[in-house]
Design a protein around this motif. Structure first.
Motif, mmCIF file in Angstrom:
data_model
loop_
_atom_site.group_PDB
_atom_site.id
_atom_site.type_symbol
_atom_site.label_atom_id
_atom_site.label_comp_id
_atom_site.label_asym_id
_atom_site.label_seq_id
_atom_site.Cartn_x
_atom_site.Cartn_y
_atom_site.Cartn_z
ATOM 1 N N LEU A 297 0.833 -1.195 0.000
ATOM 2 C CA LEU A 297 0.000 0.000 0.000
ATOM 3 C C LEU A 297 0.874 1.253 0.000
ATOM 4 C CD1 LEU A 297 -2.757 -0.841 2.652
ATOM 5 C CD2 LEU A 297 -3.079 -0.640 0.182
ATOM 6 N N GLU A 298 0.410 2.275 -0.673
ATOM 7 C CA GLU A 298 1.019 3.602 -0.558
ATOM 8 C C GLU A 298 0.461 4.226 0.722
ATOM 9 O OE1 GLU A 298 2.707 7.029 -3.300
ATOM 10 O OE2 GLU A 298 2.681 4.872 -3.593
ATOM 11 N N THR A 299 1.324 4.588 1.646
ATOM 12 C CA THR A 299 0.856 5.085 2.935
ATOM 13 C C THR A 299 1.632 6.328 3.352
ATOM 14 O OG1 THR A 299 2.398 3.808 4.312
ATOM 15 C CG2 THR A 299 0.355 2.706 3.646
ATOM 16 N N ASP A 300 1.024 7.096 4.231
ATOM 17 C CA ASP A 300 1.674 8.251 4.852
ATOM 18 C C ASP A 300 1.148 8.341 6.285
ATOM 19 O OD1 ASP A 300 2.378 10.802 5.810
ATOM 20 O OD2 ASP A 300 2.418 11.643 3.797
ATOM 21 N N LEU A 301 2.004 8.016 7.245
ATOM 22 C CA LEU A 301 1.617 8.065 8.652
ATOM 23 C C LEU A 301 1.802 9.448 9.258
ATOM 24 C CD1 LEU A 301 3.187 4.740 9.989
ATOM 25 C CD2 LEU A 301 0.783 5.163 9.442
ATOM 26 N N THR A 302 2.657 10.256 8.649
ATOM 27 C CA THR A 302 3.072 11.506 9.284
ATOM 28 C C THR A 302 2.150 12.677 8.988
ATOM 29 O OG1 THR A 302 5.361 10.755 9.148
ATOM 30 C CG2 THR A 302 5.011 13.086 9.563
ATOM 31 N N THR A 303 1.747 12.856 7.735
ATOM 32 C CA THR A 303 0.958 14.040 7.383
ATOM 33 C C THR A 303 -0.362 14.107 8.148
ATOM 34 O OG1 THR A 303 1.986 14.026 5.187
ATOM 35 C CG2 THR A 303 0.015 15.373 5.467
ATOM 36 N N PRO A 304 -1.121 13.013 8.298
ATOM 37 C CA PRO A 304 -2.343 13.106 9.113
ATOM 38 C C PRO A 304 -2.067 13.491 10.565
ATOM 39 C CG PRO A 304 -2.447 11.176 7.699
ATOM 40 C CD PRO A 304 -1.044 11.703 7.602
ATOM 41 N N LEU A 305 -0.937 13.042 11.114
ATOM 42 C CA LEU A 305 -0.580 13.433 12.471
ATOM 43 C C LEU A 305 -0.277 14.926 12.526
ATOM 44 C CD1 LEU A 305 0.220 12.858 15.417
ATOM 45 C CD2 LEU A 305 2.495 12.190 14.577
ATOM 46 N N ALA A 306 0.519 15.419 11.574
ATOM 47 C CA ALA A 306 0.837 16.841 11.532
ATOM 48 C C ALA A 306 -0.424 17.680 11.323
ATOM 49 C CB ALA A 306 1.846 17.113 10.411
ATOM 50 N N PHE A 307 -1.358 17.180 10.539
ATOM 51 C CA PHE A 307 -2.625 17.884 10.302
ATOM 52 C C PHE A 307 -3.385 18.060 11.618
ATOM 53 C CE2 PHE A 307 -7.113 18.137 9.221
ATOM 54 C CZ PHE A 307 -7.127 19.007 8.141
ATOM 55 N N PHE A 308 -3.406 17.005 12.437
ATOM 56 C CA PHE A 308 -4.073 17.090 13.739
ATOM 57 C C PHE A 308 -3.361 18.084 14.657
ATOM 58 C CE2 PHE A 308 -3.936 15.305 18.150
ATOM 59 C CZ PHE A 308 -5.171 15.810 18.549
ATOM 60 N N LEU A 309 -2.012 18.045 14.663
ATOM 61 C CA LEU A 309 -1.260 18.939 15.533
ATOM 62 C C LEU A 309 -1.441 20.401 15.137
ATOM 63 C CD1 LEU A 309 2.096 16.945 15.862
ATOM 64 C CD2 LEU A 309 0.090 16.882 17.357
ATOM 65 N N ASP A 310 -1.853 20.634 13.900
ATOM 66 C CA ASP A 310 -2.069 22.000 13.419
ATOM 67 C C ASP A 310 -3.534 22.426 13.516
ATOM 68 O OD1 ASP A 310 -0.785 24.314 12.310
ATOM 69 O OD2 ASP A 310 -1.764 23.905 10.409
ATOM 70 N N SER A 311 -4.375 21.543 14.058
ATOM 71 C CA SER A 311 -5.804 21.846 14.124
ATOM 72 C C SER A 311 -6.108 22.807 15.271
ATOM 73 C CB SER A 311 -6.617 20.559 14.309
ATOM 74 O OG SER A 311 -6.362 20.002 15.593
ATOM 75 N N PRO A 312 -7.155 23.621 15.149
ATOM 76 C CA PRO A 312 -7.538 24.518 16.248
ATOM 77 C C PRO A 312 -7.852 23.752 17.525
ATOM 78 C CG PRO A 312 -8.703 25.100 14.222
ATOM 79 C CD PRO A 312 -8.011 23.796 13.969
ATOM 80 N N GLU A 313 -8.422 22.545 17.383
ATOM 81 C CA GLU A 313 -8.784 21.761 18.568
ATOM 82 C C GLU A 313 -7.544 21.371 19.362
ATOM 83 O OE1 GLU A 313 -11.933 21.082 15.428
ATOM 84 O OE2 GLU A 313 -9.743 21.136 15.496
#
Length: 642
Positions: A297-313
């Protein structure tokens, strides 16, 4: 956000060029070889039928590749003209023909994985699927658990969706595309290459009455890879395999019995062709079986984590300074939380931050550790957030309570044996908070403040119980290993007279702890030796080397079978008169950081605030976790008698 999304076909197909998009020279030569180039140059999109007919007659892999590439180019041209129906049609042709190239039995002898064309076909599959999904997302139609219908001139094609992970389909609020983002929050980006579209799945809170919901922070996003299983063409049929026009929403839920069927038959006599759009959890699967092939599979574990860390929540939760100076404002956010679905089969690793810090401090280590398949397949990572101004033994009491409450919520009957193999990893003061989960204090902590038995203490029962629980520690038998990093096991000279004076002026103590200590001190005159520990100590006070807590911790009994590991930072400090004689990480001196009862101890050239983000520290934690797995597996084999 990127100005232009990342697309692996931007250069080879000149997608951004002045004269592009255009097919490659190799595809041009394939069309020329079969006498199709002039028709393509004259009618472009309309030439698809002629190319498809030639493919049916010859089964030539070069032509199939050329059609995939040509269709993707035409799809991008239609997209520029805002002709979504045509764009979706061409992306469908590119998708199904690239899938045909990769998995058709007829081409098994012609496919050459060493040919650059093979990887280019994978990229066409991935990018055409992504462009198709983007159209569905733009219309708000992409919902796991629903079915869609693709209308073609000859027949309708059903596309049903399924989730392949620990999620409920209703958990997904929306999808974002990894290719739209650059990463600035984390040092390393962890990806794997193969087939599929890496997505950011933004989580939607489930039923608010579910007690487990509080362990998932708002705005959480997961790593997901979308994969389409296409219906391979029946070359004995006279029907064309071209796909046409757009998606219509059927609003039909997919039942569990339907989800169980992973493979699609090549021939469906008397039935409409069916494709399956699947959403995979890359933490649980890094390859998938398509037809008779195992495919990464083509995967990316890091970008979704960084997206969460950049969220207002997350930003609202990550108030580091406020948690130090005024914990009363952040006390409601205290507790354990997860960044991935709970898995009863994986061992928890609980990460505990230190003074003037938050769980954000762990994200580089977390991101790197779970990039190793052997780690992410056996471990799940939890994080503990607490107001870091208060004495560390108060935070340790709260962690003890929070761990017990979490176990009651997620495993009331204690059936999940992995929870009894827990590992704690603590940085700085968090190492003290973690270590205190495994010691038996006896009466030693209590005798620091009073020589009278706690039974004689007067006052409200709730207040008495709270105070006693802060001074009596029993080991948590579920914790089998503790890793301390840059931890002041004997206190820190950073907690000197000046910093303690300053802290007393700017740090507000937790109201509950302060009120409890003051009220009990008033109701019990002469009962306590020193009320300062009860009424005035803050985190910096508690770390002073002369604090009476440290000798008690050093001699306290630890839980049987628990193992300690220690990581120490040492940097060369230069002053006005040369190198300092006191070695340490700038906050914790080497003599205070060292321990005698550890399984392993390593010294790293790193400063206190960054030691746990260094490659050496992360690799050492990985080594410890692998060692823990060896012991766990050995015990299982021994218990099983083999």
């Amino acid at each position: 956000m990127r100005d232009v999304r990342d697309n692996s076909l931007n250069v080879p197909l000149a997608l951004l060029g002045r004269n592009g998009p255009m097919i490659t020279e190799r595809s041009t030569n394939a069309l020329k070889r079969f006498g199709l180039l002039e028709e393509y140059q004259r009618e472009r999109g309309k030439s698809v039928a002629s190319i498809r007919k030639a493919i049916d007659e010859t089964h030539d892999s070069e032509l199939i590749y050329a059609l995939s590439e040509l269709a993707y180019v035409e799809g991008k041209l239609a997209e520029k003209l805002n002709d979504q129906a045509s764009a979706l049609n061409f992306f469908g042709i590119a998708l199904t023909n690239s899938y045909d190239y990769l998995f058709s039995d007829d081409l098994s002898l012609e496919r050459n994985p060493y040919d650059p064309q093979f990887r280019r076909v994978c990229e066409i599959y991935n990018e055409s699927l992504e462009d198709t999904l983007r159209m569905l997302c733009a219309d708000g139609k992409l919902k796991p658990g629903l079915s869609y219908t693709v209308a073609t001139p000859q027949r309708s094609v059903t596309v049903r969706t399924a989730t392949r992970g620990g999620w409920d389909p209703d958990e997904f609020d929306r999808f974002e595309f990894v290719s739209d983002y650059n990463i600035q929050t984390l040092h390393n980006r962890h990806m794997t290459f193969g087939l599929g579209v890496p997505l950011i799945a933004v989580r939607k809170p489930s039923d608010s009455t579910d007690p487990r919901e509080k362990y998932y922070p708002e705005g959480l996003s997961y790593s997901v890879t979308a994969m389409m299983r296409c219906n391979l063409p029946d070359r004995s049929s006279s029907e064309s395999a071209t796909r046409s026009t757009g998606f219509t929403h059927e609003n039909r839920q997919i039942g569990k019995s339907e989800d169980a069927d992973l493979d699609v038959s090549r021939r469906r006599l008397g039935a409409s062709p069916e494709s399956i759009l699947e959403f995979y959890d890359p933490l649980q699967a890094n390859q998938v079986r398509l037809t008779s092939h195992w495919v990464p599979l083509e995967t990316d574990l890091t970008t979704p984590l960084a997206f969460f860390l950049d969220s207002p929540e997350f930003r609202s939760r990550n108030r580091v300074t406020e948690g130090l100076i005024n914990p009363n404002k952040t006390l409601s956010q205290r507790g354990l939380f997860m960044l991935e679905p709970y898995d009863p089969k994986r061992i928890p690793v609980v990460m505990v931050h230190g003074l003037w810090s938050s769980p954000l401090t762990w994200m580089d280590m977390f991101n790197d550790l779970r990039s190793y398949p052997e780690i992410r397949s056996r471990y799940q990572f939890w994080f503990y957030l607490y107001p870091s101004d208060q004495p560390f033994w108060l935070s340790a009491t709260q962690l003890r309570k929070d761990l017990a409450e979490m176990r009651q919520v997620i495993d009331r009957n204690h059936r999940d044996v992995s929870l009894d193999k827990m590992v704690l990893v603590g940085h700085s003061m968090g190492g003290l908070v973690s270590r205190m989960q495994t010691i038996d204090s006896g009466d030693d902590f209590w005798q620091i403040v009073s020589d009278q038995p706690p039974e004689k203490l007067k006052g409200p029962e709730e207040a008495r119980d709270r105070l006693v629980s802060n001074l009596y520690f029993r080991p948590n038998q579920s914790i089998r290993r503790v890793v301390t990093i840059g931890t002041p096991h004997r206190g820190s000279n950073f907690a000197n007279d000046y910093t303690r004076w300053l802290a007393s002026r700017v740090i507000s103590l937790p109201q509950i702890a302060l009120a409890t200590g003051q009220s009990l001190a008033r109701e019990n005159p002469g009962f306590f030796r020193d009320t300062k520990l009860l009424t005035a100590s803050n985190a910096i006070d508690s770390l002073a080397p002369e604090s009476p807590i440290f000798p008690v911790m050093m001699r306290a009994k630890k839980a049987e079978g628990v193992k300690y590991h220690n990581i120490i930072g040492v940097v060369e400090k230069r002053g006005i008169f040369g190198t300092s004689t006191k070695k340490g990480d700038g906050i914790v001196e080497l003599a205070s950081a060292k321990m005698d009862d550890v399984e392993s101890e390593v010294i790293i050239n790193a400063e206190h605030t960054t030691i746990h983000t260094t490659d050496k520290a992360i690799l050492e934690v990985r080594r410890i976790l692998l060692e823990h797995l060896q012991e766990v597996d050995q015990n299982v084999r021994f218990a099983g008698g083999f």
